[in-house]
Design a protein around this motif. Structure first.
Motif, PDB file in Angstrom:
ATOM      1  N   UNK A 268     -43.126 -10.957  33.006  1.00 10.78           N
ATOM      2  CA  UNK A 268     -44.002 -11.201  31.855  1.00 10.78           C
ATOM      3  C   UNK A 268     -43.720 -12.502  31.122  1.00 10.78           C
ATOM      4  N   UNK A 269     -42.640 -13.187  31.498  1.00 10.22           N
ATOM      5  CA  UNK A 269     -42.203 -14.376  30.754  1.00 10.22           C
ATOM      6  C   UNK A 269     -43.273 -15.450  30.689  1.00 10.22           C
ATOM      7  N   UNK A 270     -43.305 -16.159  29.562  1.00  9.21           N
ATOM      8  CA  UNK A 270     -44.221 -17.293  29.404  1.00  9.21           C
ATOM      9  C   UNK A 270     -43.578 -18.250  28.402  1.00  9.21           C
ATOM     10  N   UNK A 271     -43.840 -19.542  28.606  1.00  8.97           N
ATOM     11  CA  UNK A 271     -43.167 -20.541  27.780  1.00  8.97           C
ATOM     12  C   UNK A 271     -44.080 -21.092  26.690  1.00  8.97           C
ATOM     13  N   UNK A 272     -45.391 -20.766  26.772  1.00 13.13           N
ATOM     14  CA  UNK A 272     -46.324 -21.368  25.811  1.00 13.13           C
ATOM     15  C   UNK A 272     -47.450 -20.395  25.493  1.00 13.13           C
ATOM     16  N   UNK A 273     -47.820 -20.332  24.217  1.00 12.14           N
ATOM     17  CA  UNK A 273     -48.865 -19.381  23.801  1.00 12.14           C
ATOM     18  C   UNK A 273     -50.192 -19.649  24.507  1.00 12.14           C
ATOM     19  N   UNK A 274     -50.421 -20.934  24.833  1.00 10.64           N
ATOM     20  CA  UNK A 274     -51.689 -21.287  25.489  1.00 10.64           C
ATOM     21  C   UNK A 274     -51.837 -20.627  26.862  1.00 10.64           C
ATOM     22  N   UNK A 309     -38.235 -25.855  25.519  1.00 12.59           N
ATOM     23  CA  UNK A 309     -38.473 -27.093  24.781  1.00 12.59           C
ATOM     24  C   UNK A 309     -37.182 -27.889  24.638  1.00 12.59           C
ATOM     25  N   UNK A 310     -36.096 -27.166  24.328  1.00 17.69           N
ATOM     26  CA  UNK A 310     -34.795 -27.821  24.156  1.00 17.69           C
ATOM     27  C   UNK A 310     -34.353 -28.499  25.464  1.00 17.69           C
ATOM     28  N   UNK A 311     -34.507 -27.786  26.583  1.00 12.95           N
ATOM     29  CA  UNK A 311     -34.071 -28.339  27.873  1.00 12.95           C
ATOM     30  C   UNK A 311     -34.921 -29.565  28.244  1.00 12.95           C
ATOM     31  N   UNK A 312     -36.237 -29.471  28.049  1.00 10.05           N
ATOM     32  CA  UNK A 312     -37.109 -30.616  28.356  1.00 10.05           C
ATOM     33  C   UNK A 312     -36.796 -31.801  27.433  1.00 10.05           C
ATOM     34  N   UNK A 313     -36.449 -31.487  26.175  1.00 12.06           N
ATOM     35  CA  UNK A 313     -36.130 -32.582  25.242  1.00 12.06           C
ATOM     36  C   UNK A 313     -34.855 -33.303  25.679  1.00 12.06           C
ATOM     37  N   UNK A 314     -33.856 -32.542  26.135  1.00 10.07           N
ATOM     38  CA  UNK A 314     -32.617 -33.172  26.640  1.00 10.07           C
ATOM     39  C   UNK A 314     -32.977 -34.089  27.811  1.00 10.07           C
ATOM     40  N   UNK A 315     -33.856 -33.613  28.706  1.00 10.49           N
ATOM     41  CA  UNK A 315     -34.265 -34.427  29.869  1.00 10.49           C
ATOM     42  C   UNK A 315     -34.985 -35.695  29.390  1.00 10.49           C
ATOM     43  N   UNK A 316     -35.884 -35.535  28.412  1.00  7.97           N
ATOM     44  CA  UNK A 316     -36.634 -36.698  27.916  1.00  7.97           C
ATOM     45  C   UNK A 316     -35.702 -37.727  27.274  1.00  7.97           C
ATOM     46  N   UNK A 317     -34.735 -37.241  26.476  1.00  4.26           N
ATOM     47  CA  UNK A 317     -33.816 -38.176  25.809  1.00  4.26           C
ATOM     48  C   UNK A 317     -32.955 -38.898  26.843  1.00  4.26           C
ATOM     49  N   UNK A 342     -45.259 -18.983  33.730  1.00  8.81           N
ATOM     50  CA  UNK A 342     -46.471 -19.587  33.175  1.00  8.81           C
ATOM     51  C   UNK A 342     -46.168 -20.255  31.826  1.00  8.81           C
ATOM     52  N   UNK A 343     -46.903 -21.301  31.539  1.00 11.17           N
ATOM     53  CA  UNK A 343     -46.706 -22.043  30.293  1.00 11.17           C
ATOM     54  C   UNK A 343     -45.727 -23.201  30.415  1.00 11.17           C
ATOM     55  N   UNK A 344     -45.044 -23.324  31.562  1.00 13.02           N
ATOM     56  CA  UNK A 344     -44.056 -24.405  31.724  1.00 13.02           C
ATOM     57  C   UNK A 344     -44.751 -25.772  31.713  1.00 13.02           C
ATOM     58  N   UNK A 345     -45.875 -25.867  32.429  1.00 13.82           N
ATOM     59  CA  UNK A 345     -46.567 -27.150  32.500  1.00 13.82           C
ATOM     60  C   UNK A 345     -47.084 -27.536  31.118  1.00 13.82           C
ATOM     61  N   UNK A 346     -47.602 -26.548  30.367  1.00 13.14           N
ATOM     62  CA  UNK A 346     -48.145 -26.826  29.031  1.00 13.14           C
ATOM     63  C   UNK A 346     -47.063 -27.391  28.116  1.00 13.14           C
ATOM     64  N   UNK A 347     -45.878 -26.768  28.146  1.00  9.36           N
ATOM     65  CA  UNK A 347     -44.810 -27.223  27.250  1.00  9.36           C
ATOM     66  C   UNK A 347     -44.305 -28.599  27.689  1.00  9.36           C
ATOM     67  N   UNK A 348     -44.216 -28.820  29.000  1.00 12.73           N
ATOM     68  CA  UNK A 348     -43.747 -30.122  29.497  1.00 12.73           C
ATOM     69  C   UNK A 348     -44.731 -31.229  29.108  1.00 12.73           C
ATOM     70  N   UNK A 353     -45.527 -35.968  26.919  1.00  9.27           N
ATOM     71  CA  UNK A 353     -46.812 -36.652  26.673  1.00  9.27           C
ATOM     72  C   UNK A 353     -47.318 -37.311  27.953  1.00  9.27           C
ATOM     73  N   UNK A 354     -47.210 -36.550  29.043  1.00  9.68           N
ATOM     74  CA  UNK A 354     -47.655 -37.031  30.364  1.00  9.68           C
ATOM     75  C   UNK A 354     -48.337 -35.877  31.092  1.00  9.68           C
TER      76      UNK A 354
END
Ligand SMILES: Nc1ncnc2c1ncn2[C@@H]1O[C@H](COP(=O)(O)OP(=O)(O)OP(=O)(O)O)[C@@H](O)[C@H]1O
Ligand SMILES: [Mg+2]
Length: 419
Positions: A268-274, A309-317, A342-348, A353-354
């Motif tokens: 059932x996991x999802x990373x983004x409400x969208x 979000x935290x993990x992607x932010x570390x990657x972005x920084x 589901x929702x991983x692409x939306x959060x990334x 911003x790509x």
């Protein structure tokens, strides 16, 4: 029934992940994609954050995965191309310069294959502490006199040759542990390959590499990244967080055991409400005889989303420290087991911003019928890497026997202490 191919012609990619160990077996295919014969995979119990912490357990798990792959493919495996990751892996860009070999009496010379070897060797000359070794030296581009951006400098005229290379180095002990585990499991390591490079090999297109792309392999214990631009590798990194952290957050947030947290995440996991219907509810089994509970799926998103979000932010920084983020024309490709949520692409998309797509090693291999999802990106990439080495061997006129002897010597030379 055993296949009639000699063992040295069998390619086996071995992904020793934090969550699972996967072995994919293929036949080399000169000039084409490796032909998949079969695979085996088992849960991994001896690694933490991408690094072997229990040798006995890991060796036993590798032996089991290899045995399953052997049964499935009907061939014997005695050699593997193994992946390596973990926060100990570091990378940097370096430059080497040499004078181009000249003909006697001539002002300029023509770049020879020997010059190219020499300039790459010059670029790889960096000072490393004794407990670290170079894992990869990946040429990015060459420069002849003032002409830059050259990919194949052989035959070009000039006086000075420069090479930009990407160097990946790792802790000797971590690499030794992988080799030792494989040895105990009855297989020799032909080569060790950085896991995000292997994953990139199975999910990225040539166009993406040319335009500029970030590959993120969201695994159980680590999130690995590799950035390409102009068809060359620009940056690699391994971040010591992955899907296991999400499972732990769910277990704590819902006060449920890790096993059921993992099941809830997968189902059932999802990373983004969208990505969900916000009116969805799920039932969580009660522990210790308690009644099952109802939980809204959006509540699950509120636990998972911030961690992703935290993990992607570390990657972005991390990417921001290099200038590669300014040159990404194609976007982000997400792979690894975590990319299935589901929702991983939306959060990334929000964090980087790509544009983002999910990458799985589909359609890239002949005989592809195993439904290999994103979590098999590394294992498939390792087999493709092995096939490329095999093709390079053929085009250089060496025979397979001397080829396997040669690359084994490379690994043996690094880690002579354990042979
Ligand atoms: N459908 C899914 N939804 C959410 N998470 C998933 C799904 N499928 C797999 N995962 C998660 O993906 C992670 C495992 O991914 P993967 O198999 O790529 O890791 P690994 O290669 O074993 O580990 P690492 O590369 O970090 O050493 C686990 O955390 C698992 O829970
Ligand atoms: Mg992995």
């Amino acid at each position: 029934m055993k296949n009639s191919f000699a063992n040295q012609d069998i390619l086996c990619g071995l992904d020793i992940g934090t969550t699972k160990i996967a072995a994919i077996v293929a036949l080399p295919n000169p000039g084409g994609e490796p032909q998949l014969l079969g695979m085996g995979y088992v849960p991994s119990r001896g690694l933490r954050r991408g690094v072997v912490v229990n040798l006995e357990q890991t060796a036993a798990d590798i032996a089991e995965a290899i045995s399953l792959a052997q049964q499935n493919a009907g061939v014997e495996i005695d050699m593997v191309w193994a992946g390596i990751a973990g926060e100990h892996v570091k990378s940097l860009n370096s430059r080497g310069v040499i004078p181009i070999t000249r003909w006697r009496g001539e002002q300029t010379g023509e770049v020879t294959p020997g010059d190219v070897d020499k300039v790459v060797e010059a670029a790889r000359t960096i000072l490393l502490p004794p407990d670290r070794r170079v894992l990869h030296v990946l040429p990015q581009e060459y420069m002849v006199d003032s002409e830059g951006g050259i990919r194949m400098p052989v035959g070009m005229a000039g006086v000075r040759l420069e090479a930009d290379v990407h160097i990946v180095h790792c802790a000797v002990s971590s690499a030794q542990n992988i080799i030792a585990c494989c040895k105990r499991a009855g297989v020799a390591v032909q080569d060790l390959i950085l896991e995000p490079l292997a994953s990139a090999e199975s999910v990225l297109t040539e166009d993406e590499r040319e335009l500029g792309v970030i590959l993120l392999d969201f695994g159980g214990g680590t999130t690995d990244l590799a950035a390409f631009q102009g068809s060359a590798i620009r940056h690699t990194a391994v971040i010591g967080y992955g899907g296991d952290y999400i499972t732990r957050d769910i277990a704590m947030g819902l006060r449920t055991p890790m096993e059921s947290a993992e099941q809830i995440k997968i189902e059932h996991g999802a990373a983004h409400l969208r990505a969900i219907n916000q009116n969805d509810f799920l039932e969580i089994p009660g522990i210790g005889g308690r009644e099952p509970r109802e939980l809204s799926r959006s509540m699950l998103v509120s636990i998972i989303g911030p961690r992703v979000e935290e993990i992607f932010t570390v990657a972005r920084e991390d990417l921001k420290k290099t200038r590669v983020l300014d040159h990404i024309g194609a976007g982000v490709v997400l792979t690894g087991g975590g990319a299935s949520m589901c929702g991983m692409a939306e959060i990334a998309e929000e964090i980087f911003a790509l544009p983002v797509r999910i990458g799985a090693p589909h359609d890239n291999m002949a005989n592809y019928d195993l439904g290999l999802g994103p979590k098999f990106a590394t294992a498939v990439g390792l087999v493709r890497h092995a096939n490329r080495q095999y093709n390079e061997m053929l085009s250089s006129g060496r025979n397979a026997e001397s080829w396997t002897a040669r690359t084994s010597t490379k690994v043996r030379k690094w880690f002579s202490e354990i042979f």
